[in-house]
Design a protein around this motif. Sequence first.
Motif, PDB file in Angstrom:
ATOM      1  N   GLY A   1     -15.770  27.583  17.003  1.00 22.71           N
ATOM      2  CA  GLY A   1     -16.293  27.912  18.338  1.00 22.71           C
ATOM      3  C   GLY A   1     -15.770  27.053  19.465  1.00 22.71           C
ATOM      4  O   GLY A   1     -16.102  27.268  20.622  1.00 22.71           O
ATOM      5  N   GLN A   2     -14.915  26.054  19.135  1.00 22.53           N
ATOM      6  CA  GLN A   2     -14.486  25.133  20.191  1.00 22.53           C
ATOM      7  C   GLN A   2     -13.350  25.736  21.010  1.00 22.53           C
ATOM      8  O   GLN A   2     -12.693  26.679  20.575  1.00 22.53           O
ATOM      9  N   LEU A   3     -13.084  25.131  22.184  1.00 22.93           N
ATOM     10  CA  LEU A   3     -12.122  25.709  23.129  1.00 22.93           C
ATOM     11  C   LEU A   3     -10.726  25.888  22.529  1.00 22.93           C
ATOM     12  O   LEU A   3     -10.049  26.882  22.809  1.00 22.93           O
ATOM     13  N   ASP A   4     -10.281  24.959  21.691  1.00 19.93           N
ATOM     14  CA  ASP A   4      -8.916  25.101  21.162  1.00 19.93           C
ATOM     15  C   ASP A   4      -8.854  26.003  19.922  1.00 19.93           C
ATOM     16  O   ASP A   4      -7.828  26.076  19.256  1.00 19.93           O
ATOM     17  N   SER A   5      -9.938  26.682  19.609  1.00 17.24           N
ATOM     18  CA  SER A   5      -9.964  27.559  18.436  1.00 17.24           C
ATOM     19  C   SER A   5      -8.974  28.726  18.596  1.00 17.24           C
ATOM     20  O   SER A   5      -8.740  29.207  19.711  1.00 17.24           O
ATOM     21  N   LYS A   6      -8.426  29.172  17.490  1.00 16.00           N
ATOM     22  CA  LYS A   6      -7.527  30.342  17.557  1.00 16.00           C
ATOM     23  C   LYS A   6      -8.318  31.641  17.710  1.00 16.00           C
ATOM     24  O   LYS A   6      -7.749  32.693  17.972  1.00 16.00           O
ATOM     25  N   PHE A   7      -9.635  31.569  17.511  1.00 20.72           N
ATOM     26  CA  PHE A   7     -10.446  32.793  17.528  1.00 20.72           C
ATOM     27  C   PHE A   7     -11.094  33.025  18.892  1.00 20.72           C
ATOM     28  O   PHE A   7     -11.700  32.117  19.457  1.00 20.72           O
ATOM     29  N   GLY A   8     -10.980  34.234  19.387  1.00 15.42           N
ATOM     30  CA  GLY A   8     -11.780  34.641  20.530  1.00 15.42           C
ATOM     31  C   GLY A   8     -11.166  34.327  21.879  1.00 15.42           C
ATOM     32  O   GLY A   8     -10.161  33.633  21.995  1.00 15.42           O
ATOM     33  N   ILE A   9     -11.795  34.909  22.905  1.00 19.55           N
ATOM     34  CA  ILE A   9     -11.305  34.689  24.273  1.00 19.55           C
ATOM     35  C   ILE A   9     -12.191  33.645  24.951  1.00 19.55           C
ATOM     36  O   ILE A   9     -13.311  33.374  24.517  1.00 19.55           O
ATOM     37  N   GLU A  10     -11.673  33.095  26.041  1.00 17.47           N
ATOM     38  CA  GLU A  10     -12.453  32.084  26.753  1.00 17.47           C
ATOM     39  C   GLU A  10     -13.528  32.754  27.599  1.00 17.47           C
ATOM     40  O   GLU A  10     -13.335  33.864  28.091  1.00 17.47           O
ATOM     41  N   LYS A  11     -14.610  32.022  27.777  1.00 17.28           N
ATOM     42  CA  LYS A  11     -15.751  32.595  28.518  1.00 17.28           C
ATOM     43  C   LYS A  11     -15.338  33.072  29.899  1.00 17.28           C
ATOM     44  O   LYS A  11     -15.765  34.113  30.371  1.00 17.28           O
TER      45      LYS A  11
END
Length: 428
Positions: A169-179
């Motif tokens: 869930g952290q910002l540098d994660s490869k998963f997901g878009i930024e808020k």
Amino acid sequence: MITKPISFEYIEDKAHLGGHSLLDLVETYKTPLYVLDKDTICHNSKQFLDPLKAHYPNSKVLYAGKANLTLGIAQLITELGLHLDVSSGGELYTAIKAGVPPSNIYFHGNNKTHEELNLAIQHGVTCIIDNKQELENLCHLHKGKNRIEVLIRLKPEIDAHTHKYIRTGQLDSKFGIEKKDCIPFIKEILKHPKLTFKGLHSHIGSQIFDDKPFLELINIMIPIMKEIKETLNIDIQELNCGGGMGIFYSDNDHPLDIQSFIESFCDSFKKECHQHQLALPTLLFEPGRSLIGPAGITLYKIGAIKPIEQIKTYLFVDGGMADNPRPITYGANYSFDTVIKNERPLHHYSIAGKFCESGDILGENIALEACEVGEYILVFGTGAYNYSMASNYNRNCRPAMIMVDQSGITELVRRESYDDLIRLDQML
Ligand code: LLP
């Protein structure tokens, strides 16, 4: 807190699961052998489903298929009233073949291939979009085909205190878009008449023992839901809070009480929605490990015992890193026991596998009643991320996996044979 499968017991000094003697099971199915306790899977599912029914009926529990998925497991979780999340075409195919209704399936992944997206579109499963390219691919591929429901995976930017390989869930994660990209992303989705925007998804990581990061997730999602309402006048229909509830592997692990966690999570979420005048969406959870991990044990036969004077005693078993890659990958700890209680004095062992790697150690300094060659040991907590991460390293055959309860034994996966190993090989 479950530290052993519910139906596990020693009867006249012999370990039993679901009423079956483990010695009888290894005689029939050989070792290594994965055994799942059906009662534990059912019990753990109810730990989620029952409090949700009472505190937030508009909810779904998705079993995270990556933990352990076979045709039989897909059937079982559907019978138990769970939905399913899949993270590859292979998991999706397994689910479809097992008869899981496509409307129960959610599809994850940071790099779904065109082939995988096509399979998802063909069956009409909900896609959890992970990045901009994927949205483009989906729009391109689904042209002229059926409508497809989508969720957006957001990085909540919560740093869960767990192994760095299983944080997500952290910002540098490869998963997901930024808020910050959420609103423009939804606008993009809304432009496509065949995509239905259903809501948001977030997963903070795995093996989490603290409820704080989950509660923090509420504080992060509520302002985003509010912004979506104020900017686009959309009430999201679904909020998926991910999985990651930790389980007991060894004495350092103190799992959350799932029932009270669900109660307090739902109560805080409802309160926050109410305070911010937001409509209550369907709430989704995606536990994998906490549903099936504690149900599993692995049985091994001892092939040799090798003392190194004043240093350690190796106990060699007939499996190891190929059927349980978690110790070598994450430094994971496990609890062990002997299949027969014999009242011999305790001895400390380095339990080593049979693979050609020095790091193939399943447990260091493990206290067991003194063992002898030809006897069997068992490892607790191997129901999740063991079978699903198993390999054929050194061209070893993968073990069978069976599920037991009082009513019988079900072979979920048969043991591989040498012929299975060369099945796809081509001669020159
Ligand atoms: N949902 C999503 C989007 C996930 O990425 C995961 C796990 C789950 C749910 C389920 O998490 P669980 O409740 O099982 O912790 N191989 C690693 C675990 C990797 C988990 C990846 N994602 C291990 O053996 O610890």
